[in-house]
Design an enzyme around this catalytic site. Structure first.
Site, PDB file in Angstrom:
ATOM      1  N   CYS A   1       0.853  -1.201   0.000  1.00 24.06           N
ATOM      2  CA  CYS A   1       0.000   0.000   0.000  1.00 24.06           C
ATOM      3  C   CYS A   1       0.883   1.244   0.000  1.00 24.06           C
ATOM      4  O   CYS A   1       0.826   2.053  -0.909  1.00 24.06           O
ATOM      5  CB  CYS A   1      -0.928  -0.010   1.205  1.00 24.06           C
ATOM      6  SG  CYS A   1      -2.119  -1.363   1.205  1.00 24.06           S
TER       7      CYS A   1
ATOM      8  N   ILE B   1     -12.916   5.420   3.053  1.00 24.61           N
ATOM      9  CA  ILE B   1     -13.529   5.007   4.309  1.00 24.61           C
ATOM     10  C   ILE B   1     -14.486   3.872   3.982  1.00 24.61           C
ATOM     11  O   ILE B   1     -15.368   4.018   3.123  1.00 24.61           O
ATOM     12  CB  ILE B   1     -14.294   6.176   4.971  1.00 24.61           C
ATOM     13  CG1 ILE B   1     -13.335   7.328   5.280  1.00 24.61           C
ATOM     14  CG2 ILE B   1     -14.987   5.697   6.250  1.00 24.61           C
ATOM     15  CD1 ILE B   1     -14.036   8.578   5.781  1.00 24.61           C
ATOM     16  N   TYR B   2     -14.320   2.735   4.633  1.00 20.93           N
ATOM     17  CA  TYR B   2     -15.190   1.581   4.378  1.00 20.93           C
ATOM     18  C   TYR B   2     -16.607   1.843   4.868  1.00 20.93           C
ATOM     19  O   TYR B   2     -16.811   2.608   5.825  1.00 20.93           O
ATOM     20  CB  TYR B   2     -14.620   0.330   5.052  1.00 20.93           C
ATOM     21  CG  TYR B   2     -13.529  -0.326   4.245  1.00 20.93           C
ATOM     22  CD1 TYR B   2     -13.831  -1.111   3.122  1.00 20.93           C
ATOM     23  CD2 TYR B   2     -12.189  -0.169   4.574  1.00 20.93           C
ATOM     24  CE1 TYR B   2     -12.840  -1.721   2.376  1.00 20.93           C
ATOM     25  CE2 TYR B   2     -11.182  -0.775   3.827  1.00 20.93           C
ATOM     26  CZ  TYR B   2     -11.522  -1.544   2.730  1.00 20.93           C
ATOM     27  OH  TYR B   2     -10.531  -2.140   1.981  1.00 20.93           O
TER      28      TYR B   2
END
Length: 282
Positions: free
Chosen positions: A157, A225-226
């Site tokens: 990432c 944001i999940y």
């Protein structure tokens, strides 16, 4: 309020209010119950932190600053891809039965490459250039190695650091700045963790190179944001905030390979209640 709090609150509000949703699209991550993990996201978020002003830890909740340094040392100093060399358990979900995460992160940092000065890995090359050629525009690392992606438990990432040195007017020492490039970031679970990690790495490299720590520029291609994190984030950013903590490194350490997590000194860190059991999409 710390500067990191202000930046974090504004970023989260912007994502929630102006971001785009991936709901209904083909996505890779799943929740533990097997449901698709959708996000609301913003493209190309760029945040700047001046480490000469304050350490960029949020106070809305506690960031485990020493553990963050431990993980960055696991990658950059130990150059390990095995969770048994790590004090925390954040990588457990991705490790195989032997504890390996494959040819990812620390593995890539330990691969030696041929330079005109000889064989060096990426970390030693950065340290060499900061000492011998500080004004080079080529002081950088990259662990997103396409030929090895199929053997990584998780694609990197935070994949690239670019270091840049300047001589500021009125300063005796050189100033070390860096850009952290990140392809994707789970804002609730990882944002301030990564910021603190790479701030500490920049501080460590500056210290062993007899420089001052300057700016950390954090570039996030997909800041998200999940869906199951949105209510948590909305509650978090409404909390009371406090001044930034004072964070420094043991000044006796002159060799990067001598640092341990216990060489991080954290003082006056007042913060909100920790959030426990954040659901993590895998």
């Amino acid at each position: 309020m710390s500067y990191a709090d202000e930046l974090f609150i504004n970023m989260c509000n912007d994502i929630i209010e102006n971001g785009t949703s991936t709901e209904g699209e083909k996505v890779r991550p799943k929740w533990p119950d097997g449901q698709s993990a959708y996000t609301i996201k913003k493209f190309g978020v760029v945040n700047r932190y001046d480490l000469s002003n304050e350490f960029p830890a949020i106070t809305l909740r506690r960031t485990a600053i020493k553990s963050a340094f431990d993980e960055v040392l696991w990658i950059w100093q130990k150059k390990s891809n095995n969770i048994h060399d790590l004090s925390s358990h954040i990588w457990d979900e991705w490790a195989d039965e032997n504890g390996s995460i494959g040819k990812a992160y620390g593995y890539q940092m330990g691969v030696k490459h041929k330079y005109k000065e000889g064989m060096m890995d990426q970390v030693d090359r950065v340290l060499f250039d900061l000492k011998n050629n500080p004004f080079s525009r080529r002081i950088m690392t990259n662990i997103y190695v396409h030929q090895d992606l199929s053997e990584m438990a998780l694609y990197p990432c935070a994949y690239s650091m670019t270091f840049n040195v300047e001589q500021k007017k009125g300063h005796d020492k050189l100033t070390l700045n860096a850009i952290l490039n990140q392809r994707s970031q789970d804002i609730l679970a990882a944002n301030n963790w990564n910021v603190c990690q790479y701030a500490l790495l920049l501080m460590a490299f500056a210290q062993v190179s007899d420089m001052e720590a300057g700016e950390l520029v954090h570039v996030i291609a997909d800041a998200h944001i999940y869906d199951r994190h949105i209510p948590i984030v909305k509650e978090l950013i409404k909390r009371e905030t406090y001044p930034a903590p004072k964070v420094r490194l043991n000044p006796e350490i002159k060799n990067f390979y001598d640092f341990t997590m216990n060489d991080v000194i954290v003082e006056d860190y007042k913060h909100g209640e920790q959030i426990k059991n954040i659901p993590i999409a895998i």
